[in-house]
Scaffold this active site. Structure first.
Site, PDB file in Angstrom:
ATOM      1  N   HIS A 206       7.345   6.011   0.694  1.00 51.48           N
ATOM      2  CA  HIS A 206       6.885   7.407   0.712  1.00 51.48           C
ATOM      3  C   HIS A 206       7.339   8.110   1.989  1.00 51.48           C
ATOM      4  O   HIS A 206       7.843   9.234   1.950  1.00 51.48           O
ATOM      5  CB  HIS A 206       5.354   7.463   0.600  1.00 51.48           C
ATOM      6  CG  HIS A 206       4.853   7.414  -0.802  1.00 51.48           C
ATOM      7  ND1 HIS A 206       5.381   6.573  -1.741  1.00 51.48           N
ATOM      8  CD2 HIS A 206       3.861   8.109  -1.429  1.00 51.48           C
ATOM      9  CE1 HIS A 206       4.740   6.739  -2.893  1.00 51.48           C
ATOM     10  NE2 HIS A 206       3.822   7.674  -2.732  1.00 51.48           N
ATOM     11  N   HIS A 290      -0.418   2.785   3.993  1.00 48.25           N
ATOM     12  CA  HIS A 290       0.496   1.953   4.778  1.00 48.25           C
ATOM     13  C   HIS A 290      -0.013   1.688   6.193  1.00 48.25           C
ATOM     14  O   HIS A 290      -0.888   2.376   6.719  1.00 48.25           O
ATOM     15  CB  HIS A 290       1.890   2.593   4.843  1.00 48.25           C
ATOM     16  CG  HIS A 290       2.635   2.514   3.540  1.00 48.25           C
ATOM     17  ND1 HIS A 290       3.279   1.376   3.123  1.00 48.25           N
ATOM     18  CD2 HIS A 290       2.817   3.447   2.559  1.00 48.25           C
ATOM     19  CE1 HIS A 290       3.842   1.614   1.953  1.00 48.25           C
ATOM     20  NE2 HIS A 290       3.570   2.849   1.581  1.00 48.25           N
TER      21      HIS A 290
END
Length: 328
Positions: A206, A290
């Site tokens: 991403h 993340h």
């Protein structure tokens, strides 16, 4: 009355690159390397690490984020404990924008590429072809990193290289029914059979996508804004003879003065809108998804491609002859 130009000190004319008009180039002292960004570009680039830092600080200080459990396997908060709507992987922006982020990047670039008069009136003008080449180069890197690289993409290859594998393969009974060629060597294949992608370092796709797409758009339409808004443009290049020159955005003399805002209204607004939404989703990714290192490596991998396409050609005339520079 015309002004007579003074001959150069060495009696030789200053050679210019074949890809740039003489009116846009001015030989100047090499006070800054051509391989470095301008001040304006540096400010724009610094937005990305600053955004990742801001999002991480928010997730650390926010009571809702601190109290919500985090799943390393899914790289997110479990849906039932998500501290925000944007922390859900199924939020509408993630599903219909980020997941197909390169489609939106391509759409915005295509509109800008089609309507920006700075590329020239011909569909086969040198500037337009070079801009398409820059887009193709960045897109190829996106494909290699996230989609395919002579087999699994680089993200999945890096994950396995650092010790990761599909959790399903750890099951001896499941492994017995599989040949080496049938091992689930990509994250998509692993998840498709109900496995978990565990054990290695997973670069944040991403972060990589959102930085790469938005920075591509910024790099292309920023010269149009410098021409329309009078922003300073002090890029430097290395000429064929090794001299360093300052290059400015080349104005299209065929455009009337009243049309100087045309690049802003035709193409730039859509590209600016897509880039802005990508920045917002980058902030949400930094806040809710993340680990620090996964986001940092996503940033580095994206910057590597951007530097190669948009900064390296300034110091390498042979490469600049192929991909050109935005706005000149």
């Amino acid at each position: 009355m015309s002004t007579r130009r003074k001959p150069p000190v060495d009696g030789q004319p200053t050679p210019l690159t074949s890809t740039m008009p003489a009116s846009s180039i001015r030989v100047s002292p090499a006070s800054r390397s051509p391989l470095l960004p301008t001040r304006l570009e540096f400010l724009l680039i610094s937005i990305y690490p600053a955004t990742l830092l801001l999002g991480s600080i928010f997730s650390t200080l926010s009571p809702a984020s601190r109290s919500a459990p985090y799943s390393a396997a899914s790289q997110s908060h479990p849906p039932e404990f998500a501290p925000s709507y944007f922390a859900h992987k199924r939020n509408v922006f993630n599903v219909y924008f980020v997941k197909v982020g390169w489609f939106w990047t391509t759409l915005a670039f295509t509109v800008f590429w089609s309507f920006n008069p700075g590329f020239g009136r011909s569909w086969f003008s040198k500037r337009r072809i070079q801009a398409a080449g820059r887009y193709a180069g960045v897109t190829l890197w996106w494909v290699f990193v996230t989609q395919w690289f002579f087999g699994p993409p680089l993200i999945d290859r890096g994950f396995r290289f650092t010790g990761g594998q599909c959790e399903l393969i750890r099951d001896p009974e499941a492994r017995e029914d599989m040949s080496d060629t049938r091992e689930y060597i990509t994250a998509a294949a692993c998840k498709g059979v109900g496995g978990s992608w565990k054990g290695g370092h997973d670069i944040s796709g991403h972060v990589f996508l959102l930085i790469l797409g938005s920075a591509l758009l910024w790099s292309e339409f920023l010269p149009a804004l410098t021409r329309a808004e009078g922003l300073r443009d002090g890029r430097r290049i290395t000429l064929d003879d090794g001299k360093v020159a300052s290059v400015a955005v080349e104005k299209d003399k065929g455009l009337e003065e009243k049309k100087t805002e045309e690049p802003v209204t035709q193409g730039v607004k859509l590209a600016l809108g897509v880039a802005t939404l990508m920045w917002w989703m980058l902030l949400m990714t930094a806040a809710y998804f993340h680990t620090w290192f996964e986001k940092f490596t996503g940033l580095l991998v994206a910057f590597g491609a951007l530097y190669t396409v948009y900064y390296l050609p300034r110091g390498v005339p042979s490469l600049r002859a192929v991909v050109g520079m935005p706005g000149v």
